[in-house]
Design a protein around this motif. Structure first.
Motif, PDB file in Angstrom:
ATOM      1  N   ILE A  15       6.303 -15.520  33.051  1.00  0.00           N
ATOM      2  CA  ILE A  15       6.601 -16.595  32.102  1.00  0.00           C
ATOM      3  C   ILE A  15       6.462 -16.090  30.671  1.00  0.00           C
ATOM      4  N   THR A  16       5.349 -15.427  30.390  1.00  0.00           N
ATOM      5  CA  THR A  16       5.134 -14.864  29.056  1.00  0.00           C
ATOM      6  C   THR A  16       6.200 -13.823  28.728  1.00  0.00           C
ATOM      7  N   ARG A  17       6.520 -12.975  29.697  1.00  0.00           N
ATOM      8  CA  ARG A  17       7.515 -11.916  29.473  1.00  0.00           C
ATOM      9  C   ARG A  17       8.875 -12.495  29.099  1.00  0.00           C
ATOM     10  N   CYS A  18       9.305 -13.534  29.797  1.00  0.00           N
ATOM     11  CA  CYS A  18      10.612 -14.132  29.508  1.00  0.00           C
ATOM     12  C   CYS A  18      10.639 -14.750  28.120  1.00  0.00           C
ATOM     13  N   TRP A  19       9.553 -15.433  27.753  1.00  0.00           N
ATOM     14  CA  TRP A  19       9.508 -16.070  26.433  1.00  0.00           C
ATOM     15  C   TRP A  19       9.521 -15.026  25.326  1.00  0.00           C
ATOM     16  N   VAL A  20       8.750 -13.971  25.482  1.00  0.00           N
ATOM     17  CA  VAL A  20       8.723 -12.910  24.472  1.00  0.00           C
ATOM     18  C   VAL A  20      10.101 -12.273  24.341  1.00  0.00           C
ATOM     19  N   ALA A  21      10.742 -11.980  25.474  1.00  0.00           N
ATOM     20  CA  ALA A  21      12.062 -11.349  25.449  1.00  0.00           C
ATOM     21  C   ALA A  21      13.079 -12.243  24.744  1.00  0.00           C
ATOM     22  N   LEU A  22      13.068 -13.534  25.057  1.00  0.00           N
ATOM     23  CA  LEU A  22      14.021 -14.456  24.428  1.00  0.00           C
ATOM     24  C   LEU A  22      13.747 -14.607  22.937  1.00  0.00           C
ATOM     25  N   ALA A  23      12.463 -14.612  22.557  1.00  0.00           N
ATOM     26  CA  ALA A  23      12.115 -14.723  21.136  1.00  0.00           C
ATOM     27  C   ALA A  23      12.593 -13.508  20.358  1.00  0.00           C
ATOM     28  N   VAL A  24      12.371 -12.321  20.907  1.00  0.00           N
ATOM     29  CA  VAL A  24      12.795 -11.092  20.233  1.00  0.00           C
ATOM     30  C   VAL A  24      14.319 -11.027  20.147  1.00  0.00           C
ATOM     31  N   LEU A  25      15.000 -11.337  21.249  1.00  0.00           N
ATOM     32  CA  LEU A  25      16.464 -11.291  21.269  1.00  0.00           C
ATOM     33  C   LEU A  25      17.060 -12.307  20.305  1.00  0.00           C
ATOM     34  N   THR A  26      16.439 -13.486  20.217  1.00  0.00           N
ATOM     35  CA  THR A  26      16.935 -14.516  19.295  1.00  0.00           C
ATOM     36  C   THR A  26      16.810 -14.060  17.847  1.00  0.00           C
ATOM     37  N   SER A  27      15.661 -13.487  17.497  1.00  0.00           N
ATOM     38  CA  SER A  27      15.468 -13.013  16.122  1.00  0.00           C
ATOM     39  C   SER A  27      16.409 -11.863  15.789  1.00  0.00           C
ATOM     40  N   ILE A  28      16.635 -10.977  16.758  1.00  0.00           N
ATOM     41  CA  ILE A  28      17.579  -9.873  16.535  1.00  0.00           C
ATOM     42  C   ILE A  28      18.993 -10.411  16.351  1.00  0.00           C
ATOM     43  N   ALA A  29      19.352 -11.420  17.152  1.00  0.00           N
ATOM     44  CA  ALA A  29      20.689 -12.013  17.038  1.00  0.00           C
ATOM     45  C   ALA A  29      20.886 -12.659  15.671  1.00  0.00           C
ATOM     46  N   VAL A  30      19.840 -13.318  15.150  1.00  0.00           N
ATOM     47  CA  VAL A  30      19.932 -13.928  13.826  1.00  0.00           C
ATOM     48  C   VAL A  30      19.978 -12.844  12.750  1.00  0.00           C
ATOM     49  N   GLN A  31      19.140 -11.822  12.903  1.00  0.00           N
ATOM     50  CA  GLN A  31      19.083 -10.739  11.917  1.00  0.00           C
ATOM     51  C   GLN A  31      20.414 -10.002  11.832  1.00  0.00           C
ATOM     52  N   SER A  32      21.085  -9.855  12.967  1.00  0.00           N
ATOM     53  CA  SER A  32      22.372  -9.144  12.987  1.00  0.00           C
ATOM     54  C   SER A  32      23.547 -10.085  12.740  1.00  0.00           C
ATOM     55  N   GLN A  33      23.248 -11.353  12.423  1.00  0.00           N
ATOM     56  CA  GLN A  33      24.244 -12.366  12.061  1.00  0.00           C
ATOM     57  C   GLN A  33      25.191 -12.703  13.208  1.00  0.00           C
ATOM     58  N   MET A  34      24.707 -12.534  14.436  1.00  0.00           N
ATOM     59  CA  MET A  34      25.490 -12.980  15.593  1.00  0.00           C
ATOM     60  C   MET A  34      25.413 -14.503  15.719  1.00  0.00           C
ATOM     61  N   VAL A  35      24.263 -15.078  15.353  1.00  0.00           N
ATOM     62  CA  VAL A  35      24.089 -16.528  15.281  1.00  0.00           C
ATOM     63  C   VAL A  35      23.335 -16.830  13.998  1.00  0.00           C
ATOM     64  N   THR A  36      23.304 -18.085  13.618  1.00  0.00           N
ATOM     65  CA  THR A  36      22.565 -18.483  12.422  1.00  0.00           C
ATOM     66  C   THR A  36      21.475 -19.482  12.810  1.00  0.00           C
ATOM     67  N   PRO A  37      20.400 -19.565  12.032  1.00  0.00           N
ATOM     68  CA  PRO A  37      19.355 -20.556  12.317  1.00  0.00           C
ATOM     69  C   PRO A  37      19.890 -21.979  12.364  1.00  0.00           C
ATOM     70  N   LEU A  38      20.983 -22.251  11.643  1.00  0.00           N
ATOM     71  CA  LEU A  38      21.560 -23.590  11.629  1.00  0.00           C
ATOM     72  C   LEU A  38      22.083 -24.011  12.994  1.00  0.00           C
ATOM     73  N   SER A  39      22.377 -23.045  13.841  1.00  0.00           N
ATOM     74  CA  SER A  39      22.864 -23.369  15.185  1.00  0.00           C
ATOM     75  C   SER A  39      21.735 -23.446  16.208  1.00  0.00           C
ATOM     76  N   LEU A  40      20.486 -23.209  15.761  1.00  0.00           N
ATOM     77  CA  LEU A  40      19.348 -23.160  16.680  1.00  0.00           C
ATOM     78  C   LEU A  40      18.345 -24.289  16.473  1.00  0.00           C
ATOM     79  N   TYR A  41      18.295 -24.857  15.268  1.00  0.00           N
ATOM     80  CA  TYR A  41      17.225 -25.800  14.950  1.00  0.00           C
ATOM     81  C   TYR A  41      17.376 -27.100  15.750  1.00  0.00           C
ATOM     82  N   PHE A  42      16.282 -27.860  15.818  1.00  0.00           N
ATOM     83  CA  PHE A  42      16.285 -29.115  16.565  1.00  0.00           C
ATOM     84  C   PHE A  42      16.214 -30.311  15.633  1.00  0.00           C
TER      85      PHE A  42
END
Length: 217
Positions: A15-42
Motif C-alpha cells: 500500500i505504501t509502495r503504490c502511494w509513493v510511486a504514484l506521488a513521485v510519478l505525478t510530481s514528475i508528470a507535472v514537472q515535465s509539463q505532461m499534466v498541470t496541477p489545474l487538472s489534478l486539484y479537488f
C-alpha cells in the motif's frame, strides 16, 4: 535478483509502495509539463457537478513540485506509513487500505471548509498520527538534535513544515490531517476496543475488500 534501489523499493509494503510511486510519478508528470496541477486539484463542483470525478483521487497524489517540502512530506509519510503497515497492519492490507480510504473520504468532506484543493499532505499525516499514538512511550530523535516521545511527532513535523514554508496557511492541511488521524485512531483504539469491545464497519474492512486483497477473514 533486484539490486540497489529496486530491491529497496520492493521491500516497502504494497500500500505504501503504490502511494509513493504514484506521488513521485505525478510530481514528475507535472514537472515535465505532461499534466498541470489545474487538472489534478479537488473541488466538489469540478468533481461531482462538472463530471470530473478523477479529481477526488488525483489530489491525494500531488505533493507539489519537486522541492524540499515535497521531499519532507514524502519521506516522513513513507517512513511511518511503512512502519505502521509492517506492524499494526501486518498481513492486513485490506484493513490498512480501508483506514486510508475512510480517512480520504473525511478529508474530501472537510476540503471545502478549509479551502484545500490538494489533500496529499493531509492524508500523509494520518498514518503518522496513528503510528505515533500506538507507540506512546517510544523516544524519537529529530535530525539528531532533539528527542521527543512518539505522540509529539505530528506536532513537531507540523512545526518543521511551518518553518520550511514560512506561513501558517501552508500547514493548515497538515493540521487537518492530524485531526482526521486522531479520529481514525480514536475509532480503532478507543471507541471500538474500549467502548464497543470489537470491530465495526468503520474499523474493519468489508469482506469483498478483504477478498480483493487476499486477506484472511
Amino acid at each position: 535478483m533486484p539490486v540497489g534501489i529496486e530491491a529497496w523499493f520492493l521491500q516497502i509494503p504494497p500500500i505504501t509502495r503504490c502511494w509513493v510511486a504514484l506521488a513521485v510519478l505525478t510530481s514528475i508528470a507535472v514537472q515535465s509539463q505532461m499534466v498541470t496541477p489545474l487538472s489534478l486539484y479537488f473541488s466538489p463542483r469540478s468533481a461531482f457537478v462538472n463530471g470530473q470525478p478523477w479529481r477526488a483521487v488525483t489530489n491525494f497524489f500531488y505533493f507539489g513540485s519537486l522541492s524540499l517540502d515535497f521531499v519532507f512530506h514524502l519521506f516522513f509519510f513513507m517512513r511511518y506509513s511503512r512502519m505502521l503497515e509492517e506492524s499494526s497492519f501486518a498481513n492486513r492490507k485490506a484493513d490498512y487500505f480501508w483506514l486510508l480510504l475512510c480517512s480520504s473520504a473525511m478529508l474530501l468532506a472537510l476540503s471545502p471548509l478549509f479551502n484545500l484543493p490538494f489533500l496529499s499532505a493531509s492524508l500523509a499525516f494520518v498514518p503518522i498520527y496513528v503510528w505515533s499514538r500506538r507507540h506512546p512511550l517510544l523516544p524519537i530523535s529529530l535530525f539528531g538534535l532533539v528527542t521527543i516521545t512518539a505522540p509529539y511527532l505530528p506536532v513537531a513535523l507540523v512545526a518543521i513544515s511551518w518553518i520550511l514554508n514560512g506561513s501558517f496557511k501552508a500547514v493548515i492541511g497538515d493540521f487537518v490531517g492530524c485531526a482526521v488521524g486522531h479520529v481514525a485512531w480514536f475509532l480503532r483504539d478507543v471507541w471500538a476496543r474500549e467502548m464497543i469491545g470489537g470491530t465495526t464497519f468503520l474499523t474493519d474492512a468489508p469482506a469483498p475488500l478483504k477478498r480483493l486483497f487476499g486477506d484472511a477473514f
